[in-house]
Write an enzyme that holds these catalytic residues in place. Structure first.
Site, short mmCIF file in Angstrom:
data_model
loop_
_atom_site.label_atom_id
_atom_site.label_comp_id
_atom_site.label_asym_id
_atom_site.label_seq_id
_atom_site.Cartn_x
_atom_site.Cartn_y
_atom_site.Cartn_z
N LYS A 1 -7.12 -5.31 -5.09
CA LYS A 1 -5.80 -5.60 -4.53
C LYS A 1 -5.64 -7.10 -4.33
O LYS A 1 -4.60 -7.69 -4.68
CB LYS A 1 -5.61 -4.88 -3.20
CG LYS A 1 -5.49 -3.36 -3.30
CD LYS A 1 -5.22 -2.75 -1.93
CE LYS A 1 -5.06 -1.24 -2.01
NZ LYS A 1 -4.69 -0.64 -0.70
N LYS B 1 -3.22 28.22 -9.88
CA LYS B 1 -2.19 27.24 -9.55
C LYS B 1 -2.60 25.90 -10.15
O LYS B 1 -3.80 25.57 -10.22
CB LYS B 1 -2.00 27.11 -8.04
CG LYS B 1 -3.20 26.55 -7.28
CD LYS B 1 -2.92 26.50 -5.78
CE LYS B 1 -4.13 25.93 -5.03
NZ LYS B 1 -3.96 25.97 -3.57
N THR C 1 -2.57 1.01 -4.66
CA THR C 1 -3.05 2.13 -3.86
C THR C 1 -4.40 2.63 -4.36
O THR C 1 -4.73 2.48 -5.54
CB THR C 1 -2.03 3.29 -3.86
OG1 THR C 1 -2.55 4.39 -3.14
CG2 THR C 1 -1.72 3.73 -5.28
N ASP D 1 -6.48 -2.75 3.20
CA ASP D 1 -5.40 -3.68 2.83
C ASP D 1 -5.63 -5.09 3.36
O ASP D 1 -4.85 -5.99 3.05
CB ASP D 1 -4.05 -3.17 3.37
CG ASP D 1 -3.74 -1.76 2.91
OD1 ASP D 1 -3.90 -1.49 1.71
OD2 ASP D 1 -3.35 -0.92 3.75
N ASP E 1 0.86 -1.18 0.00
CA ASP E 1 0.00 0.00 0.00
C ASP E 1 0.90 1.23 0.00
O ASP E 1 2.10 1.14 0.24
CB ASP E 1 -0.88 -0.03 1.26
CG ASP E 1 -1.80 1.16 1.35
OD1 ASP E 1 -2.32 1.59 0.31
OD2 ASP E 1 -1.99 1.68 2.46
N LYS E 2 0.34 2.41 -0.29
CA LYS E 2 1.14 3.63 -0.29
C LYS E 2 0.90 4.45 0.97
O LYS E 2 1.79 4.66 1.78
CB LYS E 2 0.82 4.48 -1.52
CG LYS E 2 1.65 5.76 -1.61
CD LYS E 2 1.12 6.72 -2.63
CE LYS E 2 -0.08 7.48 -2.12
NZ LYS E 2 0.21 8.42 -1.03
#
Length: 1206
Positions: free
Chosen positions: A809, A574, A688, A833, A406-407
């Site tokens: 996942k 931006k 992720t 997860d 996972d991130k």
């Protein structure tokens, strides 16, 4: 009765609020969760069934039954039943302990408290005539029922899947964090129906609420929900934006009320959790195969000896029957052979003794304690040690080929900090030493603070004092840059009771930028739908907000149009540099070149970048543009396209101010760990829930993605056809640069050989990476495409799957497990997860900021990602090496021990007589040889832990399964056969016509048995001494102590005293004393030992000298460096200094601009009058629909608490 009430397959769900009796007839599950495997009643049968699925246990049970038959048993039954019961009991206790902790964690969750609206007189069943009153009461989560109304407060976890009814925020809004579900820590908006938001916090009105919800059946789709609420004669459509899922956390919302739709196992979180699987190591599976082979080998040996017995009885045995009793005379030779067959099966079963499995469990337990006790994996900040939550998978840690990570919270810290910026061609944030060279910012002690701002956050760290000097000197570009950061955002502010300014941020990037502007003297104070108030260097300035041009994933930019107190109209923007640079005025060419170089440098350091620009607008031009925007907002045809076109028109001819660089902080040691694991040939795949730009940015920050890669393939197709075509082009690109294939691809099948895999991988030269989105992955996982996906992914050095669901996942992990025949490890820290942690061979949970669900489902847990390096390269590798050496030695010594019976059979008339004393057979594996092999299996090290970390290439033999496989087993078997030949025939030849020193004949059966047994004990002890690489006091005591124990027991059992007490049990009276006092006997023992050991010594010497492995070389180096060890040089930091790619990444969600300008998220007693634009947005019903429709465009990581206290 019970069967009649069994719940049928649910097609749709009907739930009535505040009516448990109505809902109970549908037999909906309550809110209790179960992650455990057993109950008190089911433990014994299920556990025994699982244990006897192990071939060895079933094999020993079969042998035990044979030993209970007196006609064929030559060994007593207790030699088998005692160790079998011991093994089964130990395993059962371990399984019960593991499941106890699962029950404990389940109880902790089930006993959490929530405020539930229930009948206050529900227990007064004797008075049904009384008026039913409802009030809020604390209730355990497990007692919550479908249809109940629950009150949640800020920062509380959601107990079940709820329909949002009302909240403390205007218009029934509430903010939630879904980190447990998808790993995203940015806030998401949910809103109640207008008809239910009017209920507010009025308990009496909520108690009377009796709406009926008809919705979909329980499923695992996190982003979809369909249903209808019927109430007061009208129906209202429900979608995912009206639902708060279990596992979410309420943020920035004082309270809200919700109605339970799905509870317990039916919630979407639990539907995504997957089932707890029975995990077994590859060595366990190989052992099952080997036990079957050995059993077949025993049958062959038994058949040979049985045939020999029949022939001997037929030709020789008849001559002896005259001397037997009458009932023994008519013995059938065939039947005698049949009985002999089973007798030899019992005698020869010690090739695989039950003590093998006892020893394996003890060794695994020892390895688990080493992990728990490792101080180098202890995280002192949280006082969290590493924990081996299972004891059966340790050696599998030494064979990992794929790591799925996972991130958010695993690789990153969930913290974003403002690191650097480029303003008007100058970089701020770099620190130089006295010679003008750049230094590491983290080593600089003095941070920058701005004295003019008393509200500055003292935890803010910025190391360049030149920026403060520019601010104090009044540099207009610097002021404009900071002004833009304070104005162009969607942050909300409020003051708490202590007068402190609190920022409510929707995205972590904006929190970092607004906080940076505040600390540099430009403080965002407050906003209304029409104005933004900031404090510029101590002076309050209010800007009129004229328009908000919101962010989305296509525009990749955000702009605001404001009028300053001087009457000037300015557009501040931006966004991604690749987008803004195309819209700059031609006069910015020189600054553009300089800023591009700075952005490349920032991207090379793994920082998240945004370009900053502005434009001065003419009043007349703006009014004309504003009129067109109002018309576009009121139209029904192509509204979005017309608005996007107007945004494009005004966002041009921009003047570049510079760029920002924000660090999505990695956990300590992530880069070094990723580099080290890559050197160990471990492939890391990042799975992720974050969006593509964020995932790619982290990939570069971790050095999983590099600018030196030959190509990065991005799969983002929205249909199955597009995905198939993108995969085909990527494969053509990859294989076209290498060796082409006849059919363009390789078909992976379930039983594909590893040789084919290696051939394909060798054809790919260069480094490649694959990036794939979740919606594309859904098509790629279909049966006709997944082979192409897997082939392409396995050819790439790095794979990043972004925007994936928890179920996806697990599907990716299962795909690699099924078709690659590789050992996999999944690591994560959140509930999202859990499914992949359960699916992988090894599941690792990080006890981070997203709760403990991942830890509770894992096999191993620790606090930091960097500890994975030590877990695999040290503990995993050591466990694998130790277990392989243990098994090789164990099979060798037991073949040597057992096959002596086979050779003896040819000289004893195939009578199933044993060579050794029965007590020796019983004690050989339990006492004489058990402790030395345990010491080697627990303590042995081929190289030190530091060298294991410094040389990751040492890990590769485990991946290739080189140390114990079928060929190694046959080598051990051949070694054991040779030793058994030496053990039998050297003493047999020596005893032929041999006389003792006193002239008496010594060639009797008992003397031969003692000599052979003594030779065996000494030979196997010398052999384990040769196998031991790392000597401890325990090894010395166990090895030499076992020999001493053997002689002590031998002389005791052969003594006159024992014979006098148990004459039938110890018939070898005086033999040890008689035999072992003869010099010739010791000469025979010495000759046997030398003949058994010398070939092994010679072979190993030549092998190490001529063909040394890396382990051999490092071990020799360790010995040479014991006295004078030079300073160890660590690998230098491998960060790049520049990059040609864009470092753009912005965690934001479309729709917040309309939400702000409409004022519906602001608490205002007397809202000011609104301009035409804001009236249009306020009166339009599309603002909330747009926001909800685009909630999936979001993403990354910030701190756990989304309120920034300043």
């Amino acid at each position: 009765m019970f069967c009649s009430r069994k719940k049928s397959l649910e097609v749709e769900r009907i739930v009535k609020a505040n009516d448990r009796e109505y809902n109970e007839k549908f037999l909906y599950k309550d809110n209790r969760i179960h992650t455990s495997k057993y109950s008190i009643l089911t433990f014994l049968p299920i556990n025994l069934f699982e244990q006897f699925q192990r071939v060895a246990n079933a094999y020993f049970l079969f042998l035990l039954i044979l030993q209970l038959i007196p006609e064929i048993s030559s060994l007593t039954w207790f030699t088998t039943i005692v160790p079998l019961v011991l093994v089964v009991t130990m395993t059962a206790v371990k399984d019960a302990t593991d499941d106890y902790f699962r029950h404990k964690s389940d109880n902790q969750v089930n006993n959490r408290q929530s405020e539930v609206l229930i009948d206050s007189n529900q227990d007064q069943s004797s008075a049904p005539y009384m008026k039913v009153l409802k009030k809020l009461q604390n209730e355990k989560w497990m007692n919550v029922k479908v249809g109940d109304i629950i009150k949640l407060e800020n920062n509380q976890f959601v107990a079940a899947d709820l329909l949002l009814l009302s909240s403390s925020e205007p218009h029934g809004l509430c903010y939630i964090e879904t980190a447990e579900l998808d790993g995203e820590t940015n806030l998401k908006v949910r809103h109640a129906l207008s008809v239910t938001s009017e209920l507010g916090a009025d308990i009496s009105r909520l108690a009377k609420f009796d709406g009926i919800v008809v919705c979909e059946a329980p499923n695992n789709k996190l982003d979809k929900f369909t249903g209808v609420l019927s109430w007061n004669g009208s129906k209202h459509s429900l979608n995912n934006e009206k639902i708060i899922l279990r596992g979410c956390v309420l943020r920035n919302t004082s309270w809200c009320f919700g109605m339970v739709i799905f509870a317990g196992p039916d919630t979407k979180l639990m539907q995504n959790s997957g089932k707890t699987k029975f995990k077994r190591t590859s060595i366990d599976r190989l052992m099952n195969t080997l036990v079957l082979w050995i059993f077949g080998f025993l049958i062959c040996l038994g058949t040979i000896l049985a045939i020999g017995n029949s022939i001997w009885e037929n030709q020789v045995g008849d001559q002896f029957r005259t001397f037997l009793f009458s009932n023994e005379r008519e013995k059938n030779s065939v039947f005698s052979g049949f009985l002999t067959f089973w007798s030899y099966i019992i005698i020869l079963n010690t090739v695989v003794p039950i003590s093998l499995y006892v020893s394996v469990e003890v060794i695994r337990l020892g390895h688990s304690y080493f992990i728990n006790w490792d101080r180098k994996m202890y995280y002192s900040r949280k006082a969290t040690p590493a924990e081996a939550r299972t004891t059966t998978l340790n050696e599998e840690l030494g064979q990992i080929e794929y790591v799925f990570s996972d991130k958010t919270g695993t690789l990153t810290q969930n913290i974003m900090t403002f690191k650097k910026c480029s303003i008007n061609g100058r970089i701020y944030g770099e620190v130089c030493d006295d010679w003008g060279q750049k230094t590491d910012m983290t080593k600089k002690k003095e941070t920058m603070g701005f004295s003019v701002s008393p509200q500055a956050d003292r935890t803010f760290q910025f190391f360049d004092h030149h920026l403060m000097e520019s601010i104090e000197l009044g540099d207009p570009k610097v002021h404009e840059f900071l002004r833009l950061l304070a104005l162009c955002h969607t942050v909300m502010s409020e003051e708490n009771s202590a007068g402190e300014l609190i920022y409510q941020v929707q995205s972590p990037d904006e929190g970092a930028l607004v906080t940076a502007a505040k600390n540099l003297g430009f403080i965002f104070k407050s906003r209304t739908p029409e104005t933004i108030t900031i404090e510029e260097l101590g002076t309050l300035v209010t800007y009129q907000l004229l328009a908000f041009l919101d962010f989305n994933n296509f525009r990749k930019r955000m702009s605001v149009i404001v009028r300053n107190p001087e009457g000037q109209i300015k557009l501040y923007s931006k966004g991604a540099d690749t987008i803004l640079f195309e819209r700059l005025h031609p006069s910015n060419e020189d600054l553009l070149t300089l800023t591009s170089d700075h952005l490349s440098e920032f991207a090379g350091e793994g920082l998240r970048t945004l370009a900053i620009a502005y434009r001065d607008l003419d009043d007349k031009y703006f009014r004309e543009w504003h009129k067109m925007l109002e018309d576009a907002n009121t139209t029904t045809d192509e509204r979005d396209e017309r608005i996007a076109g107007l945004y494009e028109e005004i966002e041009r001819d921009l003047m570049l101010l510079g760029a920002t660089a924000v660090e999505d902080k990695l956990q300590d040691g992530v880069i070094e760990t990723v580099t080290s694991l890559s050197l160990a040939n471990i492939k890391i795949w990042v799975l992720t829930g974050d969006k593509q730009e964020t995932a790619i940015n982290i990939g570069y920050a971790c050095n999983m993605l590099t600018d030196d890669m030959n190509d990065v393939f991005i799969i983002a197709g929205n249909t199955a056809t597009e995905v198939r075509e993108e995969l085909r082009k990527a494969k053509e690109n990859l294989f076209g640069r290498n060796r082409s294939f006849s059919n363009g691809h390789v078909v992976f099948e379930k039983k594909q050989s590893l040789e084919l895999d290696s051939v394909v991988e060798e054809t790919v030269t260069g480094d490649y990476a694959l990036i794939i989105n979740g919606h594309s992955l859904a098509y790629a996982l279909e049966s006709d495409v997944k082979n192409d996906l897997l082939e392409l992914a396995c050819m790439c050095k790095t794979v990043v799957c972004c925007r994936v669901t928890p179920l996806q996942k697990a599907q990716v992990v299962e795909l690699v497990k099924k078709y690659r025949n590789a050992v996999t490890l999944a690591i994560g820290d959140g509930a999202n997860d859990v499914s992949m942690i359960k699916s992988a061979h090894i599941g690792v949970g990080i006890s981070g900021q997203e709760g403990l669900q991942a830890v509770l489902a894992s096999d191993y847990s620790f606090a930091q990602f960097r500890y994975l390096q030590r877990l695999l390269l040290v503990h995993g590798r050591w466990s694998y090496v130790r277990m392989c050496k243990f098994l090789c030695y164990f099979f060798y010594k037991n073949f040597a021990f057992t096959l002596v019976h086979f050779w003896f059979g040819f000289f004893c008339g195939f009578s199933a007589q044993t060579v050794y004393d029965q007590w020796f057979i019983t004690l050989f594996n339990i006492v004489y040889t058990s402790l030395p092999v345990l010491a080697m299996g627990i303590f042995d090290q081929d190289v030190s832990d530091q060298n294991s970390m410094d040389y990751p290439q040492l890990y590769k033999p485990g991946q290739l399964n080189l140390l114990f496989n079928k060929s190694e087993f046959f080598i051990c078997m051949a070694h054991g056969v040779y030793t058994s030949l030496a053990l039998f025939f050297i003493p047999y030849g020596a005893f032929h016509n041999m006389a003792g020193e006193d002239g008496r004949h010594t060639a009797d059966y008992q003397s031969f048995a003692v000599t052979t047994a003594t030779s065996l004990v000494i030979v196997v002890s010398v052999q384990i001494a040769l196998d031991t690489s790392y000597w401890t006091v325990i090894n010395h005591v166990f090895i030499w102590g076992s020999i001493a124990t053997y002689f002590s027991i031998l002389f005791t059992m052969h003594s006159n005293d024992i014979f006098g007490i148990f004459p039938n049990q110890f018939p070898f009276v005086g033999n040890a004393r008689h035999s072992l006092t003869q010099k010739c006997i010791w000469l025979v023992i010495l000759l046997t030992t030398v003949a058994s050991v010398m070939p092994v010594v010679a072979f190993r010497f030549l092998k190490v000298d001529l063909f040394p492995t890396l382990s051999d070389q490092i071990r020799q180096w360790q010995k040479a460096q014991k006295k004078a060890r030079p300073l160890r040089t660590r690998k230098p930091q491998t960060r790049r200094s520049s990059s040609r790619r864009s470092g753009y990444a912005f965690a934001h969600q479309e729709g917040y601009g309309e939400l702000i300008t409409s004022g519906k998220n602001m608490r205002a007693k007397n809202p000011p009058p609104m301009s035409g634009l804001e009236k249009t947005l306020y009166n339009s019903t599309s603002w909330i629909e747009n926001l909800c429709k685009k909630t999936t465009d979001t993403v990354s990581s910030f701190s756990q608490d989304k309120t920034v206290k300043l």
